[in-house]
Design an enzyme around this catalytic site. Structure first.
Site, PDB file in Angstrom:
ATOM      1  N   GLU C  60      59.822  -9.753  -0.267  1.00  0.00           N
ATOM      2  CA  GLU C  60      58.691 -10.630  -0.778  1.00  0.00           C
ATOM      3  C   GLU C  60      58.573 -10.421  -2.224  1.00  0.00           C
ATOM      4  O   GLU C  60      58.340 -11.989  -3.173  1.00  0.00           O
ATOM      5  CB  GLU C  60      57.323 -10.680   0.398  1.00  0.00           C
ATOM      6  CG  GLU C  60      57.678 -10.808   1.268  1.00  0.00           C
ATOM      7  CD  GLU C  60      57.989 -10.434   2.670  1.00  0.00           C
ATOM      8  OE1 GLU C  60      58.430  -9.500   1.608  1.00  0.00           O
ATOM      9  OE2 GLU C  60      58.634 -11.112   3.363  1.00  0.00           O
ATOM     10  N   HIS C 129      49.791 -11.291  12.254  1.00  0.00           N
ATOM     11  CA  HIS C 129      50.290 -13.099  11.782  1.00  0.00           C
ATOM     12  C   HIS C 129      48.644 -13.469  11.669  1.00  0.00           C
ATOM     13  O   HIS C 129      49.270 -14.882  12.485  1.00  0.00           O
ATOM     14  CB  HIS C 129      51.255 -12.991  13.593  1.00  0.00           C
ATOM     15  CG  HIS C 129      52.817 -12.691  12.696  1.00  0.00           C
ATOM     16  ND1 HIS C 129      52.772 -10.946  13.795  1.00  0.00           N
ATOM     17  CD2 HIS C 129      53.894 -13.161  12.989  1.00  0.00           C
ATOM     18  CE1 HIS C 129      53.910 -10.657  13.650  1.00  0.00           C
ATOM     19  NE2 HIS C 129      55.238 -11.909  12.565  1.00  0.00           N
TER      20      HIS C 129
HETATM   21  C1  LIG Z   1      57.600  -8.311   4.958  1.00  0.00           C
HETATM   22  C2  LIG Z   1      58.403  -8.353   6.249  1.00  0.00           C
HETATM   23  N1  LIG Z   1      58.826 -10.387   5.883  1.00  0.00           N
HETATM   24  C3  LIG Z   1      58.852 -10.640   6.972  1.00  0.00           C
HETATM   25  C4  LIG Z   1      58.332  -9.908   8.325  1.00  0.00           C
HETATM   26  C5  LIG Z   1      59.492 -11.487   9.198  1.00  0.00           C
HETATM   27  N2  LIG Z   1      60.519 -11.252  10.451  1.00  0.00           N
HETATM   28  C6  LIG Z   1      60.175 -10.373  11.316  1.00  0.00           C
HETATM   29  S1  LIG Z   1      61.378  -9.837  11.576  1.00  0.00           S
HETATM   30  C7  LIG Z   1      62.516 -10.535   9.872  1.00  0.00           C
HETATM   31  C8  LIG Z   1      63.580 -10.147  10.229  1.00  0.00           C
HETATM   32  C9  LIG Z   1      63.833  -8.874  10.430  1.00  0.00           C
HETATM   33  O1  LIG Z   1      65.306  -8.772  10.774  1.00  0.00           O
HETATM   34  P1  LIG Z   1      66.164  -6.659  10.864  1.00  0.00           P
HETATM   35  O2  LIG Z   1      65.581  -5.962  10.122  1.00  0.00           O
HETATM   36  O3  LIG Z   1      67.621  -7.190  10.719  1.00  0.00           O
HETATM   37  O4  LIG Z   1      65.528  -6.391  12.037  1.00  0.00           O
HETATM   38  P2  LIG Z   1      66.616  -7.264  13.705  1.00  0.00           P
HETATM   39  O5  LIG Z   1      65.108  -8.475  13.790  1.00  0.00           O
HETATM   40  O6  LIG Z   1      67.257  -8.266  13.426  1.00  0.00           O
HETATM   41  O7  LIG Z   1      66.016  -6.530  14.045  1.00  0.00           O
HETATM   42  C10 LIG Z   1      61.386 -10.841   9.819  1.00  0.00           C
HETATM   43  C11 LIG Z   1      61.717 -11.502   8.402  1.00  0.00           C
HETATM   44  C12 LIG Z   1      58.097  -8.413   8.525  1.00  0.00           C
HETATM   45  N3  LIG Z   1      57.898  -8.885   9.240  1.00  0.00           N
HETATM   46  N4  LIG Z   1      57.604  -8.425   7.242  1.00  0.00           N
END
Ligand SMILES: Cc1ncc(C[n+]2csc(CCOP(=O)(O)OP(=O)(O)O)c2C)c(N)n1
Ligand SMILES: Cc1ncc(C[n+]2csc(CCOP(=O)(O)OP(=O)(O)O)c2C)c(N)n1
Ligand SMILES: [Mg+2]
Ligand SMILES: [Mg+2]
Lengths: 324, 356, 324, 356
Positions: C60, C129
């Site tokens: 972000e 959230h």
């Molecule tokens: C700091 C932050 N930004 C955005 C989000 C929203 N969000 C939740 S999970 C996710 C993707 C995470 O992807 P990854 O690290 O590849 O883990 P995966 O869910 O694929 O296991 C996002 C963008 C968040 N939880 N935290």
């Protein structure tokens, strides 16, 4: 009791805390070899070793995140953020992690981290070496926010913070580091978290001020006295949870209140104090609760003196409240 | 560094060079836990679809990662998981009821319904409370490891996270601090190819995620994340090195999330059916079953039995947890501080008064 | 005029803004291919290309930092932060950079970035959230903070934000995305920044509420009307700079005020509104300014309904003010 | 990647392989600007010691970095500097009075005394306002470059920062975004060995800073930061590649800060006299003078003349700037927003009224 500056008092609290409790660890940028940009931690690395006084890489989120992990695993980390203005890269770790760890785990995990940081103006530091971010932390549920204004309180409150079970944001009024001196008890000395200090007693008006504004409030009270107005000065010391009882008791007696702080006025901690006072002292109030504060601008360099509240600006508010 | 370590070969036999050589009972344990995890996920999704729970984060397709890594952990090690690592919790002995209680958020939840489903914790196995903000747990894992090292304990910490997590500032901070302070930390990245809808090719231009370790001066390794023995081997070695004072390791486990990101997600928007089908072929549970069959440790009957057993265990736990009452209303105000401060006591009392 | 949900209204403002002005760029996590986790930007990448609707890596601070750079170089970036709870990693870019760029360069460089983010509770999202971070941004000098509660305002205020010269934090009450419908002017439609909306007229008490609390306030006003109390509901729409004139005018007439918000009460934006009202309407006030707000705890999951203010809690405060 | 590019060899001649082949007038310009920068710094420190200005961040020892990089920039390129890059400003034609006005913070300061000394900007040369928080300008440089690329302009952006800056979350974000979006951005890291008191060996365990580029899938190069021709060459190539759509580059320039971190710093606490003396031997100005002498372009007399000329230019500018009045009081409230909002108008009026 020996005299000490605010800086010495904090240094002593750190030194004694480390000597007393092997779980205490200091970490931050330049805190080790250099002893901190304000020399607050001078000599501590030599005394306690570089495992317990840690020069970190330049990443505040990493520093506070690492401190949280240390605290989870039984240590008592005391973090230095070089200037309060540089705490924002760690804001996520503070707001999302430090403040919520106990709640979200229902007490299974706790992070008693103390985050010390020099706060406020008065050193001609401009935007980025002068901010007073207390309101951000008061608004963050789960944090304790402390800001001392005397050497004895600084030592005693830091000792309490280091010995407590909750995360504490410990804001140090850098303008006072070397400019105030006072008696400081030797050896273990604790000032309880959550108790205000009545810096000066008075009958006509209650003036609430913290950090570097506490001595400004006292000066303003002196000016007011010369005009025949008796001002009570309250320094909350712990900003949150606030000692509302002491403030309400005072205002119910005086009927008038002025709040004074350095941070920008709007949505500053003064707004909360004013809101609480009018909620609780409504029928006793003879005038609105006034606020004297920093302006709603970034902290300026050249015009710092105009920006920072001074005793004359406070006096104008005291007069307005008295004349209302 | 962009090559990948596997143990189970296409023919179903183990590569003797990499085989961690686990005893039979451990092999069977790994299988049972993977089956349990799959059953748990399927049940949780069904519960969510039925409106009995609000949300869930499945790990189907990634079971070899969390179960393999979880098996390599020892008592005393610290776990800083992401929301997709309940396999580690199961592996470390966290009861099904704890995990299920958490997703119900009722009185069966040791964390009192405080967080969204899939944000569990268990102090008794040093599994730290899951947080939604991605990767915030990484520097914390470094700090916990530092503390252990300072006290001379031979334990390590593991932090797990996704491919998306490698883009965060916390990943950078944690990796860099671990490198500088040589903490006993294993960074376990489950590269499931997507961060919600964003493919890893848009997450970074690096040739792999493992290569990122070079930026911090320590080892990065890529492992086949659908091969539970390979994960067990690589994580086990990294943890052993960490406990022995040889510093941190970054592990990239290549895997795939078969299902949606969470029960709120519709992956058909951003992934093709062919892509998903191709990865279904590499299902880590079926792959391990083939290996075990080849070794004569399982057959179709025992595979079915394991699945049935897992289902039944989950069903029973659901029964217990569903019977629990809601969390008590006053708990809303507790655990904010060690002691209840005046302002929260006042708020609670006012609300109670207003309720009457 | 056609009816639309809040979500559609915002989507339309984005679509029309992009069609009108080639300088407008959208960026954020999942905003492109997926069209956003709330589907707010659905179809925009197909229409405007992946150069103007950008799926970013997960960072972000990088998103807002990049947007600032784009704005410096003549673009009009509109950022989506997936949930307001994930804005904290960008806090430094917002507080240190976005808010201060114009001031520190004396207008040589400006960063007219719009930061959109779904805010508030109501979707059983727990700690991460559901947060309502408006107070942090109101306290940050240099930012404009907007939070609409009707589809028409959402469209009109977003259009104004995208066309303005200042950085705007645009908070979207996600609980209302699909639950409120209203008439929305077609084509270009602007609602001026800095003007409140009187959602309901009344004579006995002024109720100030924003975001998802605005409809709660209206419901509470309905309950109060049944008890013979005539409540005026004001939705500031722009939280900062606040339309204080409309609020003061109302309170001077009604003599009573209640502030309602979702964010934790202490040091919330309600404190500022309360402080301003008592400063300016002191002699007209027949009762303290009351606040109904989220509790000073992290946002809970299971007990969300108890946490979020509802019409009955608001009514209790209205009754207390009337009975004072 | 851990090796280092130099042009000026120990014997004072240029390595023909790397020599950027600048015309004589450019060589002389580089020298004059380095001398001017040194004179500027010396004067500023003297002014601070005399209490005529409050603070200053010197760049002595690093002149080859900012001047060499500045010379490689073209009209239209964007500059996102750190507080130690006034050499770039000078090189791009920013008047001495603008820089000096800023450190005085009086009416001669185009930024109206808003920031601490050394936090200048100049819109006319696209040199963006310096900020104290380390490395915040990096993702901004990526954004500005992205915008230029989108509009099809053949310009680049340069972001400069220190070794400490590589540890920040902003560095990670910016490098990663630049890699993914292939923006025309040059990351120019002046590795002066210290972040205030912290040596680079405690900043990262990586073998170099340049190697970090691998984590983002693009080129990293190490250059001798005390060799102005080498810097000019490497930065020039990287900028040219960027403008040609060949993506970003990370450059690590190895150099040393001869003086204190800032006028508030006492470097004797954390550095040995021997270390400083060894680096003084590598002084970039003297080294370049030797090269120019070898080429017959300068001699002792013209070297002295250049120094005297620089001193005189600075002296004159100081005279002009010192004569300026203080910034007007009302300016305190301006430029917070595009238009003055009611609450700031009220605050200003109240303060003005109280002043009378
Ligand atoms: C700091 C932050 N930004 C955005 C989000 C929203 N969000 C939740 S999970 C996710 C993707 C995470 O992807 P990854 O690290 O590849 O883990 P995966 O869910 O694929 O296991 C996002 C963008 C968040 N939880 N935290
Ligand atoms: C985010 C942040 N944290 C801390 C500081 C305090 N600080 C100012 S300069 C500096 C060191 C910077 O070192 P480096 O990046 O190597 O640049 P150099 O000063 O050596 O040119 C620090 C820690 C800051 N300005 N910003
Ligand atoms: Mg992923
Ligand atoms: Mg440096």
């Amino acid at each position: 009791m020996p005299q000490a500056t605010l800086l010495q008092a904090i240094h002593d609290a750190l030194l004694e805390g480390m000597a007393r409790d092997p779980r205490v660890i200091l970490l931050g940028e330049d805190v080790g070899r250099e002893g901190g940009v304000f020399r607050m931690t001078q000599g501590l690395m030599r005394r306690f070793g570089q495992e317990r006084v840690i020069d970190t890489p330049l990443n505040e989120g990493g520093i506070i995140g690492m401190a949280i992990g240390m605290a989870l695993n039984g240590m008592r980390p005391v973090v230095e953020i070089e200037f309060a203005d540089f705490i924002y890269p760690a804001f996520d770790q503070i707001v999302s992690e430090l403040a919520k760890m106990r709640y979200r785990s229902a007490g299974q995990f706790t992070a008693p981290v103390v985050v010390r940081t020099p706060s406020g103006g008065g050193i001609k530091g401009g935007h980025y070496h002068s901010q007073s971010p207390e309101a951000y932390f008061v608004h963050t549920s789960g944090l304790t926010v402390v800001m001392p204004s005397t050497p004895a309180d600084a030592k005693g409150l830091l000792a309490s913070a280091m010995g407590g079970e909750d995360p504490v944001i410990f804001l140090e009024p850098k303008a006072l580091y070397r400019t105030v001196r006072g008696e400081v008890p030797e050896g273990e000395h604790r000032v309880p978290i959550g108790e205000a200090r009545i810096a000066r007693s008075g009958d006509d008006l209650t003036l609430v001020a913290w950090g570097a504004m506490a001595p400004v409030a006292e000066k303003a009270a002196g000016l007011a006295a010369a005009e025949g107005v008796s001002v009570e000065v309250i320094d909350p010391r712990t900003l949150w949870p606030l000692d509302i009882g002491t403030i309400v008791g005072s205002v119910n007696r005086t009927g008038r209140a002025v709040i004074l702080h350095e941070a920008p006025r709007s949505c500053g901690f003064g707004a909360e104090v004013a809101a609480l006072i009018q909620e609780r002292c409504f029928l006793h109030l003879k005038a609105p609760v006034y606020r004297v504060a920093g302006f709603d601008t970034p902290f300026p360099y050249a015009l710092e003196k105009s920006y920072l509240p001074d005793p004359r600006r406070v006096l104008a508010a005291v007069r307005a409240a008295m004349a209302f | 560094m962009d090559s990948m370590i596997s143990v189970i070969r296409p023919d179903g036999t183990a590569d003797p060079e990499q085989d961690p050589g686990l005893p039979e009972e451990d092999l069977l344990l790994l299988y049972r836990k993977m089956a349990l995890l799959r059953a748990f996920d399927e049940k949780a999704i069904a519960l969510q679809r039925a409106g009995r729970i609000g949300f869930f984060v499945p790990s189907a397709g990634q079971e070899a990662c969390s179960v393999g890594a979880g098996h390599a952990l020892r008592d005393g090690d610290w776990i800083f998981p992401s929301y997709r690592d309940h396999g580690m919790a199961l592996m470390r002995g966290c009861p099904l009821e704890t995990l299920l209680g958490q997703i119900y958020g009722n009185a069966a939840d040791p964390t009192r319904g405080r967080q969204m489903p899939s944000h569990w914790c268990d102090r008794s196995i040093r599994l730290v409370s899951v947080s939604s903000p991605v990767a915030t747990q990484l520097p914390q894992a470094v700090g916990a490891a530092y503390a252990a090292k300072l006290r001379g304990e031979k334990v390590a910490s593991i932090a797990s996270f996704g491919d998306g997590g490698t883009s965060t500032g916390e990943f950078h901070a944690a990796m860099n601090f671990a490198g500088v302070f040589e903490t006993p930390t294993v960074f376990f990245c489950e590269n499931n190819q997507y961060a919600i809808s964003v493919p890893v090719s848009r997450q970074t231009a690096a040739s792999s995620l493992a290569v990122k370790a070079q930026a911090y001066g320590f080892r990065g390794i890529r492992v086949d994340g659908n091969d539970v023995l390979a994960v067990r081997k690589v994580v086990g070695d990294a943890l052993a090195r960490a406990r022995d004072g040889k510093g941190p390791t970054l592990i990239e486990a290549l895997t795939y999330r078969i299902g949606p990101h969470s029960t709120s997600d519709d992956p058909t928007i951003y992934r093709s059916a062919e892509e998903v089908a191709a990865w279904r072929e590499k299902d880590p549970i079926r792959r391990f079953a083939a290996f075990l069959s080849g070794r004569g440790l399982m057959d179709d009957a025992s595979i079915d039995a394991a699945a049935a057993e897992a289902k039944e265990a989950v069903r029973k736990a659901v029964e217990v947890v569903e019977a629990a009452p809601p969390v008590p209303f006053e708990s809303l105000f507790e655990d904010v501080y060690a002691e209840l401060p005046w302002h929260l006591a006042e708020a609670r009392d006012a609300l109670l008064a207003g309720k009457e």
